[in-house]
Design a protein around this motif. Sequence first.
Motif, mmCIF file in Angstrom:
data_model
loop_
_atom_site.group_PDB
_atom_site.id
_atom_site.type_symbol
_atom_site.label_atom_id
_atom_site.label_comp_id
_atom_site.label_asym_id
_atom_site.label_seq_id
_atom_site.Cartn_x
_atom_site.Cartn_y
_atom_site.Cartn_z
ATOM 1 N N LYS A 86 -81.734 23.213 -82.915
ATOM 2 C CA LYS A 86 -80.350 23.433 -83.298
ATOM 3 C C LYS A 86 -79.444 22.583 -82.405
ATOM 4 N N SER A 87 -78.223 22.387 -82.847
ATOM 5 C CA SER A 87 -77.291 21.581 -82.061
ATOM 6 C C SER A 87 -77.059 22.211 -80.680
ATOM 7 N N GLU A 88 -77.113 23.519 -80.611
ATOM 8 C CA GLU A 88 -76.906 24.194 -79.328
ATOM 9 C C GLU A 88 -78.078 24.042 -78.369
ATOM 10 N N ASP A 89 -79.159 23.436 -78.814
ATOM 11 C CA ASP A 89 -80.274 23.131 -77.918
ATOM 12 C C ASP A 89 -80.048 21.825 -77.153
ATOM 13 N N THR A 90 -78.979 21.125 -77.486
ATOM 14 C CA THR A 90 -78.671 19.877 -76.799
ATOM 15 C C THR A 90 -78.428 20.128 -75.316
ATOM 16 N N ALA A 91 -79.186 19.437 -74.476
ATOM 17 C CA ALA A 91 -79.085 19.639 -73.028
ATOM 18 C C ALA A 91 -80.057 18.694 -72.336
ATOM 19 N N VAL A 92 -79.924 18.637 -71.031
ATOM 20 C CA VAL A 92 -80.948 18.008 -70.203
ATOM 21 C C VAL A 92 -81.959 19.106 -69.849
ATOM 22 N N TYR A 93 -83.206 18.815 -70.109
ATOM 23 C CA TYR A 93 -84.263 19.798 -69.885
ATOM 24 C C TYR A 93 -85.029 19.438 -68.606
ATOM 25 N N TYR A 94 -85.264 20.463 -67.800
ATOM 26 C CA TYR A 94 -85.953 20.301 -66.530
ATOM 27 C C TYR A 94 -87.202 21.176 -66.482
ATOM 28 N N CYS A 95 -88.241 20.645 -65.873
ATOM 29 C CA CYS A 95 -89.379 21.489 -65.565
ATOM 30 C C CYS A 95 -89.373 21.768 -64.063
ATOM 31 N N ALA A 96 -89.967 22.882 -63.702
ATOM 32 C CA ALA A 96 -89.973 23.300 -62.306
ATOM 33 C C ALA A 96 -91.240 24.090 -62.025
ATOM 34 N N VAL A 97 -91.642 24.095 -60.773
ATOM 35 C CA VAL A 97 -92.848 24.792 -60.344
ATOM 36 C C VAL A 97 -92.519 25.820 -59.272
ATOM 37 N N SER A 98 -93.094 26.996 -59.438
ATOM 38 C CA SER A 98 -92.980 28.036 -58.417
ATOM 39 C C SER A 98 -94.341 28.230 -57.774
ATOM 40 N N THR A 99 -94.382 28.135 -56.455
ATOM 41 C CA THR A 99 -95.646 28.311 -55.736
ATOM 42 C C THR A 99 -95.808 29.736 -55.213
ATOM 43 N N THR A 100 -94.884 30.604 -55.566
ATOM 44 C CA THR A 100 -94.934 32.002 -55.125
ATOM 45 C C THR A 100 -95.339 32.878 -56.293
ATOM 46 N N ARG A 101 -96.240 33.793 -56.050
ATOM 47 C CA ARG A 101 -96.690 34.687 -57.113
ATOM 48 C C ARG A 101 -95.676 35.807 -57.360
ATOM 49 N N ASN A 102 -95.722 36.312 -58.578
ATOM 50 C CA ASN A 102 -94.959 37.507 -58.936
ATOM 51 C C ASN A 102 -93.460 37.395 -58.667
ATOM 52 N N VAL A 103 -92.899 36.288 -59.060
ATOM 53 C CA VAL A 103 -91.453 36.115 -58.914
ATOM 54 C C VAL A 103 -90.794 36.267 -60.279
ATOM 55 N N ASP A 104 -89.473 36.320 -60.257
ATOM 56 C CA ASP A 104 -88.726 36.374 -61.506
ATOM 57 C C ASP A 104 -88.705 34.967 -62.098
ATOM 58 N N LEU A 105 -89.444 34.743 -63.124
ATOM 59 C CA LEU A 105 -89.590 33.400 -63.677
ATOM 60 C C LEU A 105 -88.304 32.884 -64.310
ATOM 61 N N TRP A 106 -87.372 33.758 -64.634
ATOM 62 C CA TRP A 106 -86.126 33.321 -65.250
ATOM 63 C C TRP A 106 -85.115 32.833 -64.224
ATOM 64 N N ASN A 107 -85.403 33.042 -62.940
ATOM 65 C CA ASN A 107 -84.463 32.747 -61.865
ATOM 66 C C ASN A 107 -84.721 31.369 -61.271
ATOM 67 N N THR A 108 -83.693 30.515 -61.268
ATOM 68 C CA THR A 108 -83.863 29.168 -60.721
ATOM 69 C C THR A 108 -84.282 29.199 -59.251
ATOM 70 N N ASN A 109 -83.879 30.224 -58.532
ATOM 71 C CA ASN A 109 -84.206 30.313 -57.104
ATOM 72 C C ASN A 109 -85.681 30.587 -56.848
ATOM 73 N N SER A 110 -86.426 30.925 -57.894
ATOM 74 C CA SER A 110 -87.853 31.203 -57.739
ATOM 75 C C SER A 110 -88.689 29.934 -57.689
ATOM 76 N N TYR A 111 -88.067 28.783 -57.956
ATOM 77 C CA TYR A 111 -88.802 27.530 -58.101
ATOM 78 C C TYR A 111 -88.602 26.619 -56.898
ATOM 79 N N ASP A 112 -89.699 25.976 -56.517
ATOM 80 C CA ASP A 112 -89.706 25.143 -55.313
ATOM 81 C C ASP A 112 -89.583 23.656 -55.611
ATOM 82 N N TYR A 113 -90.057 23.243 -56.758
ATOM 83 C CA TYR A 113 -90.065 21.824 -57.103
ATOM 84 C C TYR A 113 -89.487 21.641 -58.502
ATOM 85 N N TRP A 114 -88.715 20.564 -58.654
ATOM 86 C CA TRP A 114 -88.035 20.287 -59.910
ATOM 87 C C TRP A 114 -88.289 18.855 -60.348
ATOM 88 N N GLY A 115 -88.401 18.674 -61.666
ATOM 89 C CA GLY A 115 -88.468 17.339 -62.224
ATOM 90 C C GLY A 115 -87.061 16.781 -62.381
#
Length: 124
Positions: A86-115
């Motif tokens: 949809k047009s509302e999907d227009t955006a810059v898309y990023y992937c990220a990796v979290s090296t910590t188990r059992n974190v809130d996956l929806w939270n940007t602060n849970s991720y350590d590395y970003w593309g």
Amino acid sequence: VQLQASGGGLVQAGDSLRLSCTAASRFFSNNAVGWFRQAPGKEREFVGAIDWRATNAVYADSVKDRFTISRDSAKNTVYLQMNSLKSEDTAVYYCAVSTTRNVDLWNTNSYDYWGQGTLVTVSS
């Protein structure tokens, strides 16, 4: 660790697109991988994520039933398959990796590395 997101482009509403996120080594093994996006003038938002076992994926309500995340460990790649765009999907898309188990996956602060991000533009 360097993450490379690719596959973005210009598509029409209703089309499909597959984004890829690659790492130089077996970095995705045993780590959760998330996808986020940021539209112009808006905050970065959660799209979806796959847990460290690659057995469970969660999605934002806005993309549920349209987007699918998968992981190919042999290729050190995580995919974001996007259908019925949809047009509302227009955006810059990023992937990220979290090296910590059992974190809130929806939270940007849970991720350590970003593309670096890949631009998806959906024309209506």
